[in-house]
Design a protein around this motif. Structure first.
Motif, short mmCIF file in Angstrom:
data_model
loop_
_atom_site.label_atom_id
_atom_site.label_comp_id
_atom_site.label_asym_id
_atom_site.label_seq_id
_atom_site.Cartn_x
_atom_site.Cartn_y
_atom_site.Cartn_z
N GLY A 10 8.10 -43.81 -1.75
CA GLY A 10 7.84 -44.99 -0.08
C GLY A 10 6.40 -44.53 -0.20
N SER A 11 5.82 -43.83 -0.23
CA SER A 11 4.06 -44.55 -0.48
C SER A 11 3.56 -44.51 -1.52
N HIS A 12 4.35 -44.94 -2.63
CA HIS A 12 4.10 -46.05 -3.10
C HIS A 12 3.31 -47.51 -3.10
N TYR A 13 4.21 -47.95 -2.74
CA TYR A 13 3.43 -49.78 -2.22
C TYR A 13 3.36 -49.37 -1.54
N ALA A 14 2.71 -48.16 -0.38
CA ALA A 14 1.56 -47.97 0.38
C ALA A 14 0.10 -47.94 -0.35
N PHE A 15 -0.18 -47.47 -1.36
CA PHE A 15 -0.88 -46.98 -1.94
C PHE A 15 -1.67 -48.24 -2.42
N LEU A 16 -0.76 -49.19 -3.18
CA LEU A 16 -0.60 -50.27 -3.90
C LEU A 16 -1.46 -51.80 -2.95
N GLU A 17 -1.02 -52.07 -1.70
CA GLU A 17 -0.87 -52.39 -0.71
C GLU A 17 -2.12 -52.57 0.04
N SER A 18 -2.90 -51.13 0.17
CA SER A 18 -3.53 -50.75 0.45
C SER A 18 -5.18 -50.72 0.60
#
Length: 110
Positions: A10-18
């Motif tokens: 789940g944190s993978h997308y957060a890295f890309l987005e933030s």
């Protein structure tokens, strides 16, 4: 500073987005927190004490080191992505680091 993140987490997308991320180096008293973050829990921060940096990066409390980074590059490597960041701030405390090696926790010199 680099972080290797499995693409399915789940944190993978957060890295890309933030475009910002934090790296927390745990102390020997935080093995329970290491175990908690290794689970498939949907909200891993729910059980952890943390504060948000000025850039909105969650930094865990009571760690030996908190490093805040801005994302500079990302590279796909199989089922993981390598996120390369520029260090923006560092917070350091005294103590012993939590070391996980060969499926167990160890201490320095032990």
């Amino acid at each position: 500073m680099a972080a290797l993140v499995e693409s399915a987490t789940g944190s993978h997308y957060a890295f890309l987005e933030s475009n910002v991320f934090g790296v927390n180096i745990l102390s020997t008293e935080q093995a329970w927190l290491s175990e908690h973050f290794a689970t498939n829990s949907d909200d891993k921060l729910a059980a952890a004490e943390f504060s948000l940096s000025e850039n909105g990066v969650p930094l865990l409390e009571h760690c030996l080191v908190n490093i805040e980074c801005s994302l500079k590059e990302s590279y796909v490597g199989g089922d993981h992505t390598i996120f390369v960041g520029q260090v923006e701030s560092v917070r350091i405390r005294d103590g012993e680091p939590l070391i996980y090696y060969r499926s167990d926790y160890h201490t320095i010199g032990g």
